[in-house]
Design a protein around this motif. Structure first.
Motif, PDB file in Angstrom:
ATOM      1  N   ALA A 185       6.796  -2.617 -37.850  1.00 14.15           N
ATOM      2  CA  ALA A 185       7.029  -2.127 -36.490  1.00 14.15           C
ATOM      3  C   ALA A 185       8.495  -1.740 -36.286  1.00 14.15           C
ATOM      4  N   ALA A 186       9.414  -2.478 -36.939  1.00 13.48           N
ATOM      5  CA  ALA A 186      10.838  -2.162 -36.790  1.00 13.48           C
ATOM      6  C   ALA A 186      11.132  -0.794 -37.382  1.00 13.48           C
ATOM      7  N   VAL A 198       9.622   1.986 -35.165  1.00 10.63           N
ATOM      8  CA  VAL A 198      10.422   2.236 -33.957  1.00 10.63           C
ATOM      9  C   VAL A 198      11.622   3.103 -34.312  1.00 10.63           C
ATOM     10  N   ASN A 199      12.231   2.815 -35.454  1.00  9.14           N
ATOM     11  CA  ASN A 199      13.384   3.613 -35.865  1.00  9.14           C
ATOM     12  C   ASN A 199      13.005   5.057 -36.179  1.00  9.14           C
ATOM     13  N   ILE A 239      20.994   2.966 -41.815  1.00  8.07           N
ATOM     14  CA  ILE A 239      20.616   2.145 -40.653  1.00  8.07           C
ATOM     15  C   ILE A 239      19.311   1.399 -40.915  1.00  8.07           C
ATOM     16  N   PRO A 286       9.726  -6.093 -40.925  1.00  7.01           N
ATOM     17  CA  PRO A 286       8.376  -5.743 -40.461  1.00  7.01           C
ATOM     18  C   PRO A 286       8.203  -4.243 -40.241  1.00  7.01           C
ATOM     19  N   MET A 326      19.155   2.920 -32.315  1.00  3.31           N
ATOM     20  CA  MET A 326      18.484   2.552 -33.555  1.00  3.31           C
ATOM     21  C   MET A 326      18.562   1.046 -33.760  1.00  3.31           C
ATOM     22  N   LEU A 327      17.621   0.562 -34.501  1.00  5.86           N
ATOM     23  CA  LEU A 327      17.486  -0.873 -34.725  1.00  5.86           C
ATOM     24  C   LEU A 327      17.917  -1.175 -36.149  1.00  5.86           C
ATOM     25  N   LYS A 328      18.940  -2.036 -36.287  1.00  6.24           N
ATOM     26  CA  LYS A 328      19.323  -2.432 -37.637  1.00  6.24           C
ATOM     27  C   LYS A 328      18.605  -3.731 -37.976  1.00  6.24           C
ATOM     28  N   ASN A 360       6.421  -6.778 -30.293  1.00  8.84           N
ATOM     29  CA  ASN A 360       6.112  -5.865 -29.194  1.00  8.84           C
ATOM     30  C   ASN A 360       4.848  -6.356 -28.486  1.00  8.84           C
ATOM     31  N   ARG A 376      10.583   6.646 -34.858  1.00  6.34           N
ATOM     32  CA  ARG A 376      10.323   7.288 -33.568  1.00  6.34           C
ATOM     33  C   ARG A 376      11.621   7.650 -32.856  1.00  6.34           C
ATOM     34  N   ASN A 377      12.585   6.737 -32.906  1.00  3.86           N
ATOM     35  CA  ASN A 377      13.843   7.007 -32.209  1.00  3.86           C
ATOM     36  C   ASN A 377      14.685   8.086 -32.885  1.00  3.86           C
ATOM     37  N   GLN A 389      17.782  -0.075 -25.205  1.00  2.00           N
ATOM     38  CA  GLN A 389      18.054   1.276 -25.705  1.00  2.00           C
ATOM     39  C   GLN A 389      17.113   1.710 -26.811  1.00  2.00           C
ATOM     40  N   ILE A 390      16.680   0.766 -27.630  1.00  2.29           N
ATOM     41  CA  ILE A 390      15.841   1.204 -28.747  1.00  2.29           C
ATOM     42  C   ILE A 390      14.358   1.170 -28.427  1.00  2.29           C
ATOM     43  N   ALA A 391      13.979   0.338 -27.490  1.00  3.45           N
ATOM     44  CA  ALA A 391      12.552   0.045 -27.414  1.00  3.45           C
ATOM     45  C   ALA A 391      11.811   0.792 -26.326  1.00  3.45           C
ATOM     46  N   SER A 392      12.457   1.798 -25.729  1.00  4.78           N
ATOM     47  CA  SER A 392      11.729   2.549 -24.710  1.00  4.78           C
ATOM     48  C   SER A 392      10.565   3.285 -25.364  1.00  4.78           C
ATOM     49  N   PRO A 393       9.415   3.312 -24.719  1.00  6.81           N
ATOM     50  CA  PRO A 393       8.219   3.858 -25.372  1.00  6.81           C
ATOM     51  C   PRO A 393       8.290   5.375 -25.546  1.00  6.81           C
ATOM     52  N   SER A 427       2.740  -6.702 -32.667  1.00  6.34           N
ATOM     53  CA  SER A 427       3.339  -6.408 -33.970  1.00  6.34           C
ATOM     54  C   SER A 427       4.730  -7.002 -34.032  1.00  6.34           C
ATOM     55  N   LEU A 428       5.006  -7.611 -35.170  1.00  3.95           N
ATOM     56  CA  LEU A 428       6.297  -8.237 -35.382  1.00  3.95           C
ATOM     57  C   LEU A 428       7.379  -7.176 -35.529  1.00  3.95           C
ATOM     58  N   MET A 429       8.523  -7.359 -34.837  1.00  2.00           N
ATOM     59  CA  MET A 429       9.650  -6.438 -34.992  1.00  2.00           C
ATOM     60  C   MET A 429      10.716  -7.059 -35.874  1.00  2.00           C
ATOM     61  N   ALA A 430      10.909  -8.358 -35.763  1.00  3.65           N
ATOM     62  CA  ALA A 430      11.903  -9.060 -36.577  1.00  3.65           C
ATOM     63  C   ALA A 430      11.617 -10.545 -36.460  1.00  3.65           C
TER      64      ALA A 430
END
Ligand SMILES: Nc1nc2c(ncn2[C@@H]2O[C@H](COP(=O)(O)OP(=O)(O)O)[C@@H](O)[C@H]2O)c(=O)[nH]1
Ligand SMILES: [Mg+2]
Lengths: 313, 125
Positions: A281-282, A285-286, A194, A279, B1-3, B26, A288-289, B121-125, B30-33
């Protein structure tokens, strides 16, 4: 319930040194400072949640020995999950060592018949390189025979050999202690896919030994895990000198990014990414999740609630 | 999850007809994509965009009592910029001068609506 890991062997065989390096972040040259073990050492090092490492010196001090095998017998040998017995490869009293080892096995068989037994043929660095295999094979065969009806697994070890024997034996032991390790490994593999990671590793939290990994892009250095463990442990040591707790780090250059982060109550995770367009941060986040999922596996595995006290680092 | 790769592909689809760069960040900046020609300035752009958003969100809170800040659209000398909240992230798009404000809004709206549920779904703190 707390379970015991007994680390036994004649005094001077190297138990304290190994314990110190594996658990307490010493580096090899500092072990010469350690005093001889006079009394029985009760170092309660916790790892993998509910395992406690106990050191016992066998031999040398006859009074203590008598004690273990008579009055203290139940106390010492009950609830043992693992026995790790250390043999000094240079010992001149092989028969006597063997005798103590067998006395331990007997007590284990009575009090904790399900325990796993590991033998470490230690201080291998003192043997010339071309004889190591031959000597180890001979000792291993002898120990297997003498351990019956129990099964034992043998490793060659040395605190002076960074890459070959130091961490790998302990990594193996810790790996074998994790029930359901395959589920952990397959989850880790999914996680790596993933993330689009090159590699994902799981470190045991107290020791920083690698307990599971998933490799998506092969790497040429087969000793990289031990090296990374060492680097991070040294870094943790510097952190603790400043009364700070190691939490996470990110190392990045133009070719890759490495993330090491606190993960579950028993583990740290390391993620290697070689795509510079993804990046940080991505990935964070993963990580963390994914925590919740891996925490669940860990709880299922141990059959226990997550420990409330963090392992001593 | 974030692909990350999939997310980049979605953002990439917006980059046609004068749309130059699409970023997801965010609120800390910070850049996420990201996707598009960002001239290696995507990190700076993200930080600036988040900063603009945050300072405007504060005043918006007192100005529009029940609704928070929805959109920021900026018409600049060399192009146009739109920032919009998606889940608890920010979507930032910048385009060439020639792109009309209506088109900019429509596209950002479509992209945000598409991303809202999965990102929740993915970005909840
Ligand atoms: N050459 C060599 N010496 C070792 C090794 N491990 C421990 N030692 C040394 O052996 C001595 C006794 O070690 P110690 O840990 O106190 O043994 P213990 O009594 O079993 O706890 C110390 O001087 C250590 O530096 C090893 O792998 N190789
Ligand atoms: Mg000792």
């Amino acid at each position: 319930m707390k379970k015991k890991v007994l680390l036994m062997g004649k005094s001077g065989s190297g138990k304290t040194s190994m314990r110190s390096i594996i658990f307490a972040n010493y580096i090899a040259r500092d072990t010469r400072r350690l005093g001889a073990t006079i009394d029985v050492e009760h170092s309660h090092v916790r790892f993998l949640g509910n395992l406690v490492l106990n050191l016992w010196d066998c031999g040398g001090q006859e009074i203590f020995m008598e004690n273990y095998f008579t009055t203290q017998r139940d106390n010492v040998f009950r609830n043992v999950e693992v026995l790790i017995y250390v043999f000094d490869v240079e010992s001149r009293e092989v028969e006597k060592d063997m005798h103590y080892y067998q006395s331990c096995l007997e007590a284990i068989l009575q009090n904790s018949p399900g325990a796993k037994v590991f033998c470490l043929i230690h201080k291998m660095d003192l043997i010339p390189e071309d004889q190591r295999k031959m000597i180890f094979d001979k000792r291993e065969a002898e120990l297997m025979k003498r351990s019956l009806p129990l099964e034992c697994t043998c490793f060659k070890t040395s605190i002076w050999d960074e890459t070959l024997y130091k961490a790998s034996a302990w990594s193996n032991i810790v790996h074998l202690l994790i029930p359901n390790v395959h589920q952990l490994e397959s989850s880790l593999s999914n996680f790596a896919t993933i993330l689009d990671a090159d590699e994902v590793l799981l470190f045991e939290r107290a020791t920083f030994l690698v307990i599971a990994h998933s490799v998506k892009r092969p790497h040429t250095d087969i000793h990289r895990f031990e090296k990374i463990s060492n680097i991070v442990k040294q870094f943790k040591l510097s952190c603790s000198k400043l009364q700070a707790q190691f939490q996470s780090m990110e190392v990045r250059n133009s070719c890759f990014a490495a993330f090491i982060d606190f993960f579950t109550p028993n583990t740290y995770v390391m993620v290697i990414m070689s795509d510079p367009t993804i990046p940080s941060a991505a990935t964070l986040v993963n990580i963390r999740n994914a925590r919740k999922h891996f925490e669940k596996i860990e709880r299922l595995e141990s059959g226990l609630p997550v420990p409330t006290t963090a392992p001593r680092i | 999850m974030l692909k990350p790769k999939e997310l980049t592909k979605v953002l990439e689809q917006a980059n046609t007809g004068g749309f130059q760069c699409t970023l997801l960040l965010n609120p800390e900046g910070s850049l996420m994509a990201f996707a598009g020609k960002c001239d290696k300035k995507e990190n700076i752009t993200a930080a600036v965009a988040a900063n603009i958003w945050m300072s405007n969100a504060k005043s918006a809170k007192s100005a529009f009592q029940d609704e928070g800040l929805q959109y920021i659209v900026m018409d600049c000398e060399d192009g146009k910029v739109a920032i919009r909240r998606v889940a608890n992230l920010l979507l930032c798009v910048y385009t060439a001068e020639s792109v009309g404000l209506g088109m900019l809004r429509a596209k950002v709206e479509a992209l945000a609506r598409y991303l809202e549920e999965p990102l929740k779904q993915i970005a909840s703190p």
